[in-house]
Enzyme design. Structure first.
Site, PDB file in Angstrom:
ATOM      1  N   VAL A 154      -7.987 -88.780 -18.774  1.00 14.38           N
ATOM      2  CA  VAL A 154      -7.747 -89.521 -20.019  1.00 14.38           C
ATOM      3  C   VAL A 154      -8.426 -88.821 -21.192  1.00 14.38           C
ATOM      4  O   VAL A 154      -7.858 -88.717 -22.285  1.00 14.38           O
ATOM      5  CB  VAL A 154      -8.240 -90.979 -19.886  1.00 14.38           C
ATOM      6  N   TYR A 155      -9.643 -88.330 -20.969  1.00 15.36           N
ATOM      7  CA  TYR A 155     -10.339 -87.587 -22.027  1.00 15.36           C
ATOM      8  C   TYR A 155      -9.518 -86.367 -22.430  1.00 15.36           C
ATOM      9  O   TYR A 155      -9.329 -86.087 -23.621  1.00 15.36           O
ATOM     10  CB  TYR A 155     -11.722 -87.168 -21.532  1.00 15.36           C
ATOM     11  N   ALA A 156      -9.014 -85.634 -21.434  1.00 18.88           N
ATOM     12  CA  ALA A 156      -8.187 -84.462 -21.729  1.00 18.88           C
ATOM     13  C   ALA A 156      -6.928 -84.858 -22.492  1.00 18.88           C
ATOM     14  O   ALA A 156      -6.527 -84.178 -23.443  1.00 18.88           O
ATOM     15  CB  ALA A 156      -7.823 -83.731 -20.436  1.00 18.88           C
ATOM     16  N   SER A 158      -6.549 -87.330 -24.523  1.00 19.11           N
ATOM     17  CA  SER A 158      -6.908 -87.642 -25.910  1.00 19.11           C
ATOM     18  C   SER A 158      -7.186 -86.373 -26.706  1.00 19.11           C
ATOM     19  O   SER A 158      -6.832 -86.278 -27.888  1.00 19.11           O
ATOM     20  CB  SER A 158      -8.126 -88.573 -25.944  1.00 19.11           C
ATOM     21  N   LYS A 159      -7.813 -85.384 -26.071  1.00 17.54           N
ATOM     22  CA  LYS A 159      -8.150 -84.152 -26.782  1.00 17.54           C
ATOM     23  C   LYS A 159      -6.946 -83.223 -26.922  1.00 17.54           C
ATOM     24  O   LYS A 159      -6.850 -82.477 -27.897  1.00 17.54           O
ATOM     25  CB  LYS A 159      -9.304 -83.439 -26.077  1.00 17.54           C
TER      26      LYS A 159
END
Length: 268
Positions: A154-156, A158-159
């Site tokens: 999920v972090y990836a 978003s980035k």
């Protein structure tokens, strides 16, 4: 973009690399420094700590996940500080676990803070930059916006969103002939506590002070993209010329990237 005499807004500026960039902005002689953060206590400490510079520091407590708060705080910012010359979208959060372990709330918060907020905040201040044909937008993405990684799905996501939006914005400003520079920053893990527990086999964990300095210098030189420590062109070239299994093997067994989050704890 010269910082001297300019008005700078940094989100997530009450701690970590945001706070260091705030100090470096003051050291470069800005006219006014505006900090947005959700940590009210941290903002109060920051204002007290930076009072010795003799430069106006304005702090706003704001939850960037809330679009209404963003719009209201942006209006307060314009009223108290005037036009924002340099916007640094730095606020971010991370949930380090496998995707199936996420809650729906985890997903929503990560996308709202990391991906949506920079766009909503930029939308508030970009029109004035375009009108005056002068300004700078710096978006702090991540090397996770270039390379997929277990326990960062999920972090990836978003980035990757930030990276795509930010560079598209750069191209739009160029196509429209506007002198508004857009810089996309894609750093590896930074030793601020946000990624406590991460392990790196080959690549160094970045130090906050030197990383903040490189970001500020990238803004000053109106650099389009900055990835640290591996240059983004090397990553893109490797992805382009290597078959996916080979690329995965290099990232996993040479650089050890796919195991970096195995012992992730994060900031308490």
């Amino acid at each position: 973009m010269d910082f001297k005499g300019k008005t700078v807004l940094i989100t997530g500026g009450a701690s970590g690399i945001g706070k260091i960039m705030a100090r470096k902005s003051l050291e470069r002689g800005v006219r006014c420094l505006v900090i947005w953060d959700r940590n009210e206590e941290g903002l109060a400490l920051l204002k007290n700590e930076f009072s010795g510079f003799g430069i106006q520091v304005i702090a706003f407590t704001v939850d960037v996940m809330n679009v209404d708060e963003v719009r209201i705080t942006a209006q307060k910012t314009r009223t108290e500080a005037g036009k924002i010359d340099i916007l640094i979208n730095n606020a971010g959060i991370v949930v380090g676990k496998y995707f199936h372990e996420h809650s729906h709330d985890d997903i929503s918060k990560s996308m709202l803070v990391n991906a949506n907020a920079p766009m909503h905040i930029c939308l508030e201040f970009l029109p004035e930059m375009m009108k005056t044909d002068c300004g700078s937008v710096c978006n702090i993405a991540s090397s996770a916006g270039l390379i997929s990684n277990p326990k960062m799905a999920v972090y990836a996501a978003s980035k990757w969103a930030v990276t795509g939006w930010s560079d598209s914005l750069r191209l739009e400003m160029e196509q429209l002939g506007k002198r508004v520079s857009v810089t996309t920053i894609m750093p590896f893990f930074i030793n601020t506590g946000m990624f406590d527990g991460v392990k790196s086999k080959l690549l160094p964990i970045l130090e906050p002070e030197s990383t903040a300095e490189r970001i500020i210098k990238a803004i000053e030189s109106e650099r389009k993209m900055l990835a640290m420590p591996l240059p983004y062109w090397f990553i893109r070239l490797s992805q382009g010329i290597l078959p996916l299994p080979a690329f995965d093997w290099v990232m996993d067994h040479v650089f050890g990237i796919y195991d970096t989050m195995a012992e992730f704890r994060g900031r308490k």
